[in-house]
Design an enzyme around this catalytic site. Structure first.
Site, PDB file in Angstrom:
ATOM      1  N   HIS A  62       4.862   6.035  20.576  1.00  6.21           N
ATOM      2  CA  HIS A  62       5.793   6.983  20.543  1.00  6.21           C
ATOM      3  C   HIS A  62       6.016   8.060  21.714  1.00  6.21           C
ATOM      4  O   HIS A  62       6.175   8.970  22.095  1.00  6.21           O
ATOM      5  CB  HIS A  62       4.220   8.345  20.061  1.00  6.21           C
ATOM      6  CG  HIS A  62       4.901   9.875  20.118  1.00  6.21           C
ATOM      7  ND1 HIS A  62       5.358  10.489  21.292  1.00  6.21           N
ATOM      8  CD2 HIS A  62       3.560  10.308  19.485  1.00  6.21           C
ATOM      9  CE1 HIS A  62       5.084  11.338  20.200  1.00  6.21           C
ATOM     10  NE2 HIS A  62       4.334  11.153  19.627  1.00  6.21           N
ATOM     11  N   GLU A  68       9.956   7.739  17.775  1.00  6.16           N
ATOM     12  CA  GLU A  68       8.965   6.512  17.811  1.00  6.16           C
ATOM     13  C   GLU A  68       9.282   5.834  17.221  1.00  6.16           C
ATOM     14  O   GLU A  68       9.990   5.564  15.347  1.00  6.16           O
ATOM     15  CB  GLU A  68       8.018   7.840  16.701  1.00  6.16           C
ATOM     16  CG  GLU A  68       8.006   8.827  18.463  1.00  6.16           C
ATOM     17  CD  GLU A  68       7.024   9.677  16.852  1.00  6.16           C
ATOM     18  OE1 GLU A  68       5.760   9.558  16.663  1.00  6.16           O
ATOM     19  OE2 GLU A  68       7.394  10.742  17.875  1.00  6.16           O
TER      20      GLU A  68
HETATM   21  C1  BG6 Z   1       4.323  13.498  16.934  1.00  5.12           C
HETATM   22  C2  BG6 Z   1       4.193  14.071  15.768  1.00  5.12           C
HETATM   23  O1  BG6 Z   1       4.695  12.380  16.694  1.00  5.12           O
HETATM   24  O2  BG6 Z   1       3.666  13.568  17.619  1.00  5.12           O
HETATM   25  C3  BG6 Z   1       4.024  15.830  15.366  1.00  5.12           C
HETATM   26  O3  BG6 Z   1       5.196  14.107  13.793  1.00  5.12           O
HETATM   27  C4  BG6 Z   1       2.846  16.131  17.035  1.00  5.12           C
HETATM   28  O4  BG6 Z   1       4.048  16.195  14.162  1.00  5.12           O
HETATM   29  C5  BG6 Z   1       3.735  15.348  17.558  1.00  5.12           C
HETATM   30  O5  BG6 Z   1       2.563  17.092  16.633  1.00  5.12           O
HETATM   31  C6  BG6 Z   1       2.311  15.122  19.200  1.00  5.12           C
HETATM   32  O6  BG6 Z   1       1.177  14.793  18.660  1.00  5.12           O
HETATM   33  P1  BG6 Z   1       0.142  15.343  20.271  1.00  5.12           P
HETATM   34  O7  BG6 Z   1      -0.973  14.786  19.202  1.00  5.12           O
HETATM   35  O8  BG6 Z   1       0.713  14.401  21.229  1.00  5.12           O
HETATM   36  O9  BG6 Z   1       0.063  16.869  20.557  1.00  5.12           O
END
Ligand code: BG6
Length: 278
Positions: A154, A254
């Site tokens: 990510h 990602e």
């Molecule tokens: C992304 C998602 O991959 O991660 C989003 O598509 C999400 O919807 C984002 O808000 C962040 O997620 P987190 O759990 O790290 O706050």
């Protein structure tokens, strides 16, 4: 040079410096939260107000989302899986040459993971730090039955100004819009003037991230889905560990196996997701 470091609260990470780049990787999540080539600005974005605390994911760098991407049907389980908030074992370092350092981390099932996800597994992440950053995430099924995973490296990229940033390489690709849950098709490059949260499918080529100052290439293997995310103004104000104007300086591209691209592994089978950033 590889140095083991600890913050005052005991949060531990590894710092790498070689002649081409430097990086920092937390033991929790095998989470790379800093990567920068010599004489250049950091490539990864890291929130100025990120937590560095056991049990909380770092906001920025490259969280490893595994063994599920996004929500679990069981809402009591952590979003994006448990790998990013688990302690990994640092198993190997290899100072390949003066320009290249490789670190390998490992996570395996234990009592805690088996309660959240009823499968035996071995997860390995090899991070190679040179003038390019390579992350190889290998899942092996150690169970006697098949299991399914969805996952993502990510990556939060640092950009000079989100309004002048484009993502190229996804033209004509189908995507699921996670804001409307509708299937759409991309038309041209992606630019940003509102919240974007999309899972692109059938991706085969290189992705190019362009801002005012530089061009970054992202090449994925073992993956045909790419998530593009910027929370924009309103969502940023609701996000944990993010300043309210932080959306201006970051975008996530990602490298994933998500939705239609999730993987089923038979016993003893492995799958490797590779992302190279250069
Ligand atoms: C992304 C998602 O991959 O991660 C989003 O598509 C999400 O919807 C984002 O808000 C962040 O997620 P987190 O759990 O790290 O706050």
């Amino acid at each position: 040079m590889i140095t083991h470091k600890k913050l005052a609260n005991g949060f531990s990470y590894i710092e790498v410096k070689n002649s081409s780049a430097e990086a920092k990787v937390a033991l929790q999540g095998a989470h790379i939260f800093h990567y920068k080539r010599v004489n250049e600005e950091p490539i990864l974005w890291l929130s100025e107000v990120s937590d560095f605390e056991y049990g909380k994911a770092i906001r920025g760098g490259v969280p490893v989302c595994w063994p599920w991407f996004g929500f679990n049907e069981d809402k009591s389980l952590p979003q994006h899986g448990f790998a990013r908030i688990s302690m990994w074992e640092f198993v190997l370092s290899d100072e390949v040459d003066e320009k290249t350092t490789a670190l390998t981390f490992r996570l395996s099932h234990d009592e805690k993971t088996l309660q959240m996800w009823h499968h035996k597994f071995l997860l390995e992440l090899k991070i190679t730090i040179s003038d390019r950053l390579t992350m190889e995430l290998k899942t092996t099924n150690l169970d006697d039955k098949s299991f399914e995973i969805s996952q993502a490296l990510h990556t939060y990229f640092s950009v000079s100004d989100i309004c002048e940033t484009t993502v190229k390489g996804l033209d004509k690709k189908p995507y699921l819009d996670a804001l409307t849950w509708k299937n759409e098709v991309q038309n041209g490059d992606i630019s940003f003037n509102q919240e974007v949260d999309r899972v692109y499918q059938e991706v085969d080529g290189e992705i190019v991230l362009k801002d005012k100052n530089r061009i970054i290439h992202i090449k994925n293997q073992g993956s045909s889905s790419v998530v593009v995310w910027n929370p924009w103004i309103e969502k940023t104000s609701r996000m944990s560990a993010m300043n309210k104007d932080a959306y201006k300086w970051m975008v996530c591209v990602e490298s994933a196996n998500a939705f239609d691209d999730k993987k089923v592994l038979k016993p003893q089978e492995s799958h490797t997701l590779v992302a190279t950033i250069f």
